[in-house]
Scaffold this motif. Structure first.
Motif, PDB file in Angstrom:
ATOM      1  N   LYS A 163     -20.012  54.125  91.499  1.00  0.00           N
ATOM      2  CA  LYS A 163     -21.352  54.043  92.091  1.00  0.00           C
ATOM      3  C   LYS A 163     -21.443  52.876  93.074  1.00  0.00           C
ATOM      4  N   ASP A 164     -20.959  51.720  92.655  1.00  0.00           N
ATOM      5  CA  ASP A 164     -21.009  50.542  93.531  1.00  0.00           C
ATOM      6  C   ASP A 164     -20.233  50.779  94.815  1.00  0.00           C
ATOM      7  N   ASN A 165     -19.085  51.401  94.697  1.00  0.00           N
ATOM      8  CA  ASN A 165     -18.252  51.601  95.876  1.00  0.00           C
ATOM      9  C   ASN A 165     -18.739  52.745  96.749  1.00  0.00           C
ATOM     10  N   GLN A 166     -19.443  53.688  96.156  1.00  0.00           N
ATOM     11  CA  GLN A 166     -20.107  54.707  96.971  1.00  0.00           C
ATOM     12  C   GLN A 166     -21.128  54.037  97.892  1.00  0.00           C
ATOM     13  N   GLU A 167     -21.809  53.033  97.381  1.00  0.00           N
ATOM     14  CA  GLU A 167     -22.773  52.315  98.213  1.00  0.00           C
ATOM     15  C   GLU A 167     -22.079  51.549  99.326  1.00  0.00           C
ATOM     16  N   TRP A 168     -20.889  50.985  99.037  1.00  0.00           N
ATOM     17  CA  TRP A 168     -20.114  50.356 100.108  1.00  0.00           C
ATOM     18  C   TRP A 168     -19.687  51.407 101.136  1.00  0.00           C
ATOM     19  N   ASP A 170     -21.204  54.068 101.916  1.00  0.00           N
ATOM     20  CA  ASP A 170     -22.385  54.476 102.687  1.00  0.00           C
ATOM     21  C   ASP A 170     -22.702  53.511 103.823  1.00  0.00           C
ATOM     22  N   GLU A 171     -22.075  52.339 103.820  1.00  0.00           N
ATOM     23  CA  GLU A 171     -22.279  51.379 104.907  1.00  0.00           C
ATOM     24  C   GLU A 171     -21.206  51.493 105.988  1.00  0.00           C
ATOM     25  N   LEU A 172     -20.232  52.367 105.774  1.00  0.00           N
ATOM     26  CA  LEU A 172     -19.197  52.585 106.783  1.00  0.00           C
ATOM     27  C   LEU A 172     -19.758  53.422 107.934  1.00  0.00           C
ATOM     28  N   PRO A 173     -19.096  53.427 109.089  1.00  0.00           N
ATOM     29  CA  PRO A 173     -19.503  54.330 110.176  1.00  0.00           C
ATOM     30  C   PRO A 173     -19.534  55.779 109.695  1.00  0.00           C
ATOM     31  N   ALA A 176     -16.226  57.762 109.365  1.00  0.00           N
ATOM     32  CA  ALA A 176     -15.385  57.401 108.226  1.00  0.00           C
ATOM     33  C   ALA A 176     -15.977  57.957 106.931  1.00  0.00           C
ATOM     34  N   GLN A 177     -17.308  57.886 106.797  1.00  0.00           N
ATOM     35  CA  GLN A 177     -17.959  58.460 105.617  1.00  0.00           C
ATOM     36  C   GLN A 177     -17.642  59.942 105.500  1.00  0.00           C
ATOM     37  N   ALA A 178     -17.764  60.648 106.612  1.00  0.00           N
ATOM     38  CA  ALA A 178     -17.544  62.094 106.599  1.00  0.00           C
ATOM     39  C   ALA A 178     -16.116  62.429 106.203  1.00  0.00           C
ATOM     40  N   THR A 179     -15.168  61.639 106.700  1.00  0.00           N
ATOM     41  CA  THR A 179     -13.759  61.880 106.381  1.00  0.00           C
ATOM     42  C   THR A 179     -13.501  61.692 104.893  1.00  0.00           C
ATOM     43  N   LEU A 180     -14.038  60.632 104.336  1.00  0.00           N
ATOM     44  CA  LEU A 180     -13.829  60.362 102.920  1.00  0.00           C
ATOM     45  C   LEU A 180     -14.504  61.421 102.047  1.00  0.00           C
ATOM     46  N   LYS A 181     -15.710  61.804 102.406  1.00  0.00           N
ATOM     47  CA  LYS A 181     -16.431  62.794 101.613  1.00  0.00           C
ATOM     48  C   LYS A 181     -15.782  64.168 101.729  1.00  0.00           C
ATOM     49  N   LYS A 182     -15.272  64.489 102.923  1.00  0.00           N
ATOM     50  CA  LYS A 182     -14.599  65.771 103.121  1.00  0.00           C
ATOM     51  C   LYS A 182     -13.395  65.897 102.199  1.00  0.00           C
ATOM     52  N   ASN A 183     -12.739  64.772 101.969  1.00  0.00           N
ATOM     53  CA  ASN A 183     -11.568  64.748 101.090  1.00  0.00           C
ATOM     54  C   ASN A 183     -11.938  64.438  99.646  1.00  0.00           C
ATOM     55  N   ASN A 184     -13.252  64.368  99.373  1.00  0.00           N
ATOM     56  CA  ASN A 184     -13.731  64.033  98.029  1.00  0.00           C
ATOM     57  C   ASN A 184     -13.131  62.714  97.542  1.00  0.00           C
ATOM     58  N   GLU A 190      -1.028  60.168 103.473  1.00  0.00           N
ATOM     59  CA  GLU A 190      -0.150  60.618 104.557  1.00  0.00           C
ATOM     60  C   GLU A 190      -0.953  61.239 105.694  1.00  0.00           C
ATOM     61  N   ASP A 191      -2.208  61.564 105.436  1.00  0.00           N
ATOM     62  CA  ASP A 191      -3.099  62.123 106.460  1.00  0.00           C
ATOM     63  C   ASP A 191      -3.666  60.967 107.291  1.00  0.00           C
ATOM     64  N   PRO A 192      -3.305  60.887 108.574  1.00  0.00           N
ATOM     65  CA  PRO A 192      -3.719  59.731 109.398  1.00  0.00           C
ATOM     66  C   PRO A 192      -5.230  59.503 109.411  1.00  0.00           C
ATOM     67  N   GLU A 193      -6.019  60.573 109.467  1.00  0.00           N
ATOM     68  CA  GLU A 193      -7.468  60.429 109.519  1.00  0.00           C
ATOM     69  C   GLU A 193      -8.006  59.844 108.219  1.00  0.00           C
ATOM     70  N   PHE A 194      -7.538  60.379 107.096  1.00  0.00           N
ATOM     71  CA  PHE A 194      -7.973  59.871 105.802  1.00  0.00           C
ATOM     72  C   PHE A 194      -7.494  58.442 105.603  1.00  0.00           C
ATOM     73  N   ARG A 195      -6.245  58.188 105.987  1.00  0.00           N
ATOM     74  CA  ARG A 195      -5.684  56.852 105.824  1.00  0.00           C
ATOM     75  C   ARG A 195      -6.462  55.826 106.639  1.00  0.00           C
ATOM     76  N   ALA A 196      -6.868  56.199 107.841  1.00  0.00           N
ATOM     77  CA  ALA A 196      -7.625  55.275 108.686  1.00  0.00           C
ATOM     78  C   ALA A 196      -8.974  54.931 108.058  1.00  0.00           C
ATOM     79  N   ALA A 197      -9.622  55.923 107.443  1.00  0.00           N
ATOM     80  CA  ALA A 197     -10.911  55.669 106.798  1.00  0.00           C
ATOM     81  C   ALA A 197     -10.735  54.762 105.584  1.00  0.00           C
TER      82      ALA A 197
END
Length: 318
Positions: A163-168, A170-173, A176-184, A190-197
């Motif tokens: 929960k605490d880190n979900q709030e962190w 939520d403060e990302l661009p 980056a939020q969309a990328t992380l949520k898309k990957n659950n 190894e996925d450059p987009e996920f790794r960058a986020a």
């Protein structure tokens, strides 16, 4: 973040972040101790203080990390015996590969095996991150001879951690939020987009120095156990969904009867407001927040961190 982001262990496990005068200090004694399931490797400095002052047993993060990230604690060997060790399955310790060993109780029991093998009557228990879980678990048992506990950026409740880190997050661009949520929050590094986020998150909440200093970790040193980390925790620090997904010892904090230090970073994955709440549940607890630090608190400001620990111990044990 360089090599930090490329390994799942590099976050919660804190393999090593800070170059310091103790980073390569040799142990005065080292060897193996039999525990349930195999043998663990330990090292000790400050042998001349054994029996005179309580011994500090410092536990690494992970699960699956190594002792290397805790090397700053060797500085305290001018006053206390300091024991660092690798938990069974990682670092220099034996790796039986049996997942039945990967449970909290067995890891906590390692502490008693260390005490018995080294004949340690009085101890200070300390741990960072997952090691903080073990420290809290052990302290809540109130074993004979326990003098103090240090909970450094501790994992106390996985649900609260997520929960605490979900709030962190939520403060990302938004991208980056969309990328992380898309990957659950459990994509492949190894996925450059996920790794960058993930890297962006870690740059804010793991190691805020740029670049993150990993020079205290020798390439020829002990390695962590990625399989253990991913099995027990997950792919990233900020979403625990492995076998520890339901871990919660919040109710056990009230059972800790020794003076305790809860220390974390201002932008830590173990959020300051939550750490303060945990400290309020302990009968005699002190809270220290390291300014502008993420989860790698020792890396962010080692001198302040270690001075806070030393001050706490000097006051507690005077």
């Amino acid at each position: 973040m360089n090599k930090i982001v490329f390994s799942a262990l590099a976050a919660l496990a804190l393999l090593a972040f800070q170059a310091n005068v103790h980073a390569h200090q040799d142990p005065e004694q080292a060897g193996y101790i039999a525990v349930d399931g195999g043998r663990i490797w330990y090292r000790i400095n400050g042998l001349k203080h054994v029996g005179k002052t309580p011994a500090i047993i410092m536990m690494h993060g992970g699960p699956g990390g190594t002792h290397r990230g805790n090397m700053p604690y060797v500085a305290l060997s001018d006053t206390y015996p300091v024991i660092l060790y690798d938990q069974l399955g990682s670092g220099n310790s034996e790796r039986p590969g049996d997942q039945k060993n990967w449970n909290v109780k067995r890891f906590v029991d390692e502490i008693d095996h260390i005490r018995q093998a080294l004949d340690l009557d009085e101890v200070i228990i300390a741990g960072h991150s997952w090691g903080g879980s073990l420290s809290a678990e052990y302290a809540s048992r109130n074993p004979q001879g326990l003098k103090a506990a240090i909970l450094s950026s501790p994992l106390i409740s996985t649900q609260q951690w997520n929960k605490d880190n979900q709030e962190w997050v939520d403060e990302l661009p938004k991208e980056a939020q969309a990328t992380l949520k898309k990957n659950n929050f459990a994509g492949s590094l190894e996925d450059p987009e996920f790794r960058a986020a993930v890297e962006l998150f870690y740059s804010r909440h793991m190691c805020r120095t740029d670049p993150c200093n990993t020079t205290s970790y020798r390439d020829d040193g002990p390695s962590g156990n990625d399989e253990m980390y991913e099995t027990m925790w997950g792919v990233t620090d900020f979403n625990g969904y492995g076998t520890l997904k339901d871990y919660d010892i919040t109710d056990q904090l009230k059972d800790i009867n020794v003076p305790s230090l809860v220390i974390c970073g201002e932008f830590d994955e173990a959020r300051p407001r939550t750490c303060r709440r945990y400290a309020d549940m302990i009968k005699d607890a002190t809270t220290v927040i390291v300014p502008d630090a993420g989860h790698a608190t020792m890396s962010a400001n080692e001198s302040m961190y270690m001075e806070a620990v030393r001050t706490f111990l000097d006051k507690t044990l005077k």
